[in-house]
Design a protein around this motif. Structure first.
Motif, mmCIF file in Angstrom:
data_model
loop_
_atom_site.group_PDB
_atom_site.id
_atom_site.type_symbol
_atom_site.label_atom_id
_atom_site.label_comp_id
_atom_site.label_asym_id
_atom_site.label_seq_id
_atom_site.Cartn_x
_atom_site.Cartn_y
_atom_site.Cartn_z
ATOM 1 N N VAL A 104 0.823 -1.212 0.000
ATOM 2 C CA VAL A 104 0.000 0.000 0.000
ATOM 3 C C VAL A 104 0.857 1.261 0.000
ATOM 4 N N ASN A 128 -8.570 6.256 -6.264
ATOM 5 C CA ASN A 128 -9.054 5.583 -5.060
ATOM 6 C C ASN A 128 -8.260 4.320 -4.802
ATOM 7 N N GLY A 129 -7.893 4.114 -3.556
ATOM 8 C CA GLY A 129 -7.164 2.897 -3.216
ATOM 9 C C GLY A 129 -5.682 2.999 -3.485
ATOM 10 N N ALA A 130 -5.201 4.180 -3.875
ATOM 11 C CA ALA A 130 -3.779 4.333 -4.186
ATOM 12 C C ALA A 130 -2.916 4.270 -2.922
ATOM 13 N N GLY A 131 -3.545 4.517 -1.770
ATOM 14 C CA GLY A 131 -2.776 4.460 -0.526
ATOM 15 C C GLY A 131 -2.574 5.817 0.111
ATOM 16 N N LYS A 132 -3.393 6.795 -0.249
ATOM 17 C CA LYS A 132 -3.218 8.153 0.269
ATOM 18 C C LYS A 132 -3.550 8.220 1.764
ATOM 19 N N THR A 133 -4.698 7.674 2.124
ATOM 20 C CA THR A 133 -5.097 7.713 3.531
ATOM 21 C C THR A 133 -4.121 6.912 4.393
HETATM 22 N N1 ADP Z 1 -6.515 -1.736 7.599
HETATM 23 C C1 ADP Z 1 -6.402 -2.223 6.344
HETATM 24 N N2 ADP Z 1 -6.228 -3.545 6.165
HETATM 25 C C2 ADP Z 1 -6.097 -4.038 4.910
HETATM 26 N N3 ADP Z 1 -6.148 -3.307 3.792
HETATM 27 C C3 ADP Z 1 -6.334 -1.974 3.911
HETATM 28 C C4 ADP Z 1 -6.481 -1.367 5.196
HETATM 29 N N4 ADP Z 1 -6.641 -0.028 5.016
HETATM 30 C C5 ADP Z 1 -6.611 0.178 3.679
HETATM 31 N N5 ADP Z 1 -6.415 -0.981 3.009
HETATM 32 C C6 ADP Z 1 -6.268 -1.112 1.570
HETATM 33 O O1 ADP Z 1 -5.144 -0.353 1.204
HETATM 34 C C7 ADP Z 1 -5.361 0.285 -0.029
HETATM 35 C C8 ADP Z 1 -5.162 1.771 0.094
HETATM 36 O O2 ADP Z 1 -6.198 2.320 0.864
HETATM 37 P P1 ADP Z 1 -6.266 3.887 1.192
HETATM 38 O O3 ADP Z 1 -4.993 4.309 1.788
HETATM 39 O O4 ADP Z 1 -7.487 4.121 1.960
HETATM 40 O O5 ADP Z 1 -6.393 4.521 -0.256
HETATM 41 P P2 ADP Z 1 -6.864 5.979 -0.694
HETATM 42 O O6 ADP Z 1 -6.954 6.835 0.512
HETATM 43 O O7 ADP Z 1 -5.807 6.424 -1.636
HETATM 44 O O8 ADP Z 1 -8.171 5.832 -1.373
HETATM 45 C C9 ADP Z 1 -6.764 -0.098 -0.489
HETATM 46 O O9 ADP Z 1 -6.651 -1.158 -1.375
HETATM 47 C C10 ADP Z 1 -7.417 -0.540 0.789
HETATM 48 O O10 ADP Z 1 -8.405 -1.508 0.529
#
Ligand code: ADP
Ligand code: MG
Lengths: 315, 257
Positions: free
Chosen positions: B20, B40-45
């Motif tokens: 991630v 979306n899902g790039a790993g920003k959060t």
């Molecule tokens: N606690 C977690 N456990 C497993 N996978 C996670 C968890 N949090 C996020 N992910 C996965 O990590 C990837 C990045 O998520 P996220 O950082 O939220 O992306 P963004 O904010 O860019 O949309 C996604 O594929 C998400 O499903």
């Protein structure tokens, strides 16, 4: 009228202050002793509400503190230390220590694990007390007399004792009200609502929750000290898990997170129990389901119910 | 060049087999808004969580100024001047807007192990909190419980809370998401006004906003930064267009059609 936040507690304490006056008309020590008990358990329920209602810490072992406070008084007295101050200090110190150790461990867990571990510590205290052969074991310990106030037997008078307990209740209520509104109280309530947000602004909830747990434990111990004085008897039954459950029910029944709701809950619980047990020996069969219904359907407890009917009248 | 207020060095994070955060290094310099964009899902959060301490990276380091904070708890990082907002609004719903902000003021002004004295009566806390509410245009809603504020107002409240921390650097996770047009505009002008004082790492989905306010933009795809540069450079970058902007524009056009 019921909207005024101060009115209900003032009314409540005024009513409690008037109870002994009933004794002028009906010679009834029973009433006095029942309401003394109500007030003592109200003190314990307020202390539980402090952590449950304002900290979302569902402690299922709170009765342990009542027991510890009671045993502190009873054990000291059995060794000839019958002074009020000595008993009080011992009760507060012992419950603080127990709260500090068990709280430090329990608060590392969350949710249902917290409930389970506080229950386990409560049971530990229960079995420890039951194994104290020197102090009556299972059967408990009879205390010769109430604590001496500078050598005098002032508290032997039930009416004096009643007002001493009432003053304690009001004191505890005001203390908790103060804590809840303080900086500390804000942090505690913030951690209840959203621990993640609290961390993001720079607060670690743990030390605040632990401090609240210790304060609540000490007040619980204080209630135990009073209970031992009232009944002149101490027993492991004071700290059974059922007792802890009853305290939770009192808080929820009265109206959680309001402090005076805990007083109402304690009164409602004990009076209902008294009344039901008066006309049938199978009262527990009615009482149990009744409590479940009250908790389920009276959202916000008795206080919430009062607020709704007064709101309906005004609007 | 001025020293960065925040720097990430070789940050990595896996969720099971999913990578991630993949060797992410970036800097936020004084006076700048550094935007991170990505699908979306790039790993920003996840990246924001690692910077703020809510998640521990598998490898790499986070520096606040020169201080390595990689192993510090979130509240310690907050105390050291790192403020963040959450993608999913995170406030104290039972407290009023003013109380929410006053608590953040309280966090950096004296001990909170004070058991006596009404916190709501502390003029110092209230006036500082009120000033921040004014800054985000929420002063009229000060006495409203935060839980009943509109979505956009809650986003603004989060900004006021972050401001009240007087941070050295701010992380904003999609602050514009779900806010109305006017609220979005107000947030943009607020960021522009503030950035000289508080540099920001901005994660945002709204491309117009990003290209208007950001001084630099990094593009995150599958946890990896594929480009960093001025907004114009990023707009022109072929790899970026293929990986991200093209797709965004296509869906954007489809929406307008
Ligand atoms: N606690 C977690 N456990 C497993 N996978 C996670 C968890 N949090 C996020 N992910 C996965 O990590 C990837 C990045 O998520 P996220 O950082 O939220 O992306 P963004 O904010 O860019 O949309 C996604 O594929 C998400 O499903
Ligand atoms: Mg996200």
């Amino acid at each position: 009228m019921l909207r005024s936040p101060r009115l209900i507690p003032i009314l409540l304490f005024a009513l409690l202050a008037a109870v002994p006056l009933a004794g002028l008309f009906i010679r009834d020590g029973y009433l006095l002793s029942l309401f003394t008990r109500v007030m003592i358990l109200a003190i314990a329920a307020i202390s539980l509400d402090l952590i449950l209602g304002f900290g979302a810490l569902v402690s299922f072992g709170h009765a342990a503190f009542i027991g510890i406070g009671a045993y502190a008084m009873g054990i000291l007295a059995s060794h000839g230390q019958e002074g009020l101050l000595a008993g009080l200090v011992m009760a507060l110190a012992a419950s603080a220590l127990f709260a500090l150790i068990t709280g430090a461990i329990s608060l590392r867990t969350k949710g249902v694990y917290f409930i389970m571990i506080t229950l386990a510590f409560g049971q530990m205290a229960f079995y420890t007390a039951a194994s104290l052969r020197a102090y009556g074991g299972d059967d408990g310990l009879t205390v010769a007399r109430r604590s001496l106030v500078f050598g005098s037997r002032l508290l032997e008078n039930d009416r004096v004792f009643y007002y001493a307990v009432l003053a304690s209740l009001i004191g505890v209520y005001l203390l908790c009200r103060m804590i809840v509104g303080s900086r500390f109280g804000r942090v505690l309530q913030g951690a209840k609502q959203n621990p993640q947000r609290m961390q993001a602004i720079g607060f670690n909830p743990y030390p605040y929750q632990l401090a609240a747990y210790v304060i609540a434990g000490m007040i619980g111990g204080f209630a135990g000290f009073l209970l031992a004085n009232q009944t002149e008897f101490v027993s492991p039954a004071y700290m059974s898990w059922q007792r802890s459950g009853e305290l939770i029910v009192m808080v929820i029944m009265g109206g959680i997170g309001s402090l005076h709701g805990a007083v109402i809950g304690a009164a409602a619980f004990l009076l209902l129990e008294e009344w039901l047990s008066g006309f049938t020996e199978h009262w527990k069969v009615i009482f149990g389901p009744m409590l479940v219904l009250i908790v389920l359907f009276m959202r916000g407890g008795i206080l919430g119910f009062l607020a709704r009917i007064s709101g309906a009248k005004n609007g | 060049m001025a020293e960065p207020v925040l720097s990430l060095k070789g940050l990595r994070k896996n969720f099971g087999g999913l990578r991630v955060t993949d060797d992410v290094s970036l800097e936020v310099r004084p006076g700048e808004i550094h935007a991170v964009i990505g699908p979306n899902g790039a790993g920003k959060t996840t990246l924001i969580h690692q910077i703020s301490g809510f998640l521990r990276p598998d490898a790499g380091q986070v520096f606040l100024g020169r201080r390595d904070v990689t192993r510090l708890a979130p509240e310690k990082r907050a105390q050291s001047g790192l403020a963040r907002s959450f993608q999913i609004t995170s406030i104290l719903p039972a407290f009023t807007a003013l109380e929410n902000v006053a608590l953040a003021v309280q966090a950096r002004s004296g001990s909170s192990f004070r058991f006596f004295g009404k916190a709501s009566g502390e003029a110092g806390l209230n006036s500082a909190a009120m000033a921040k509410l004014e800054e985000v245009g929420l002063s009229e809603r000060a006495e409203v419980p935060a839980g009943v504020l509109s979505h956009g107002e809650k986003r603004a409240l989060e900004c006021a809370i972050a401001l009240a921390m007087e941070p050295k650097v701010m992380l904003l996770d999609e602050p514009m998401a779900g806010a109305g047009h006017d609220e979005g505009q107000r947030l943009i002008s607020l960021m522009q006004r503030l950035k000289a004082k508080i540099p920001m790492l901005l994660v945002e989905h709204d491309m117009d906003a990003v290209f208007r306010v950001a001084d630099r933009v990094s593009v995150l795809v599958y946890g990896r930064i594929i480009a960093t540069g001025a907004p114009d450079e990023i707009r022109a970058d072929r790899a970026v267009r293929e990986a991200y902007l093209g797709e965004e524009q296509a869906t954007g056009d489809a929406r307008h059609a």
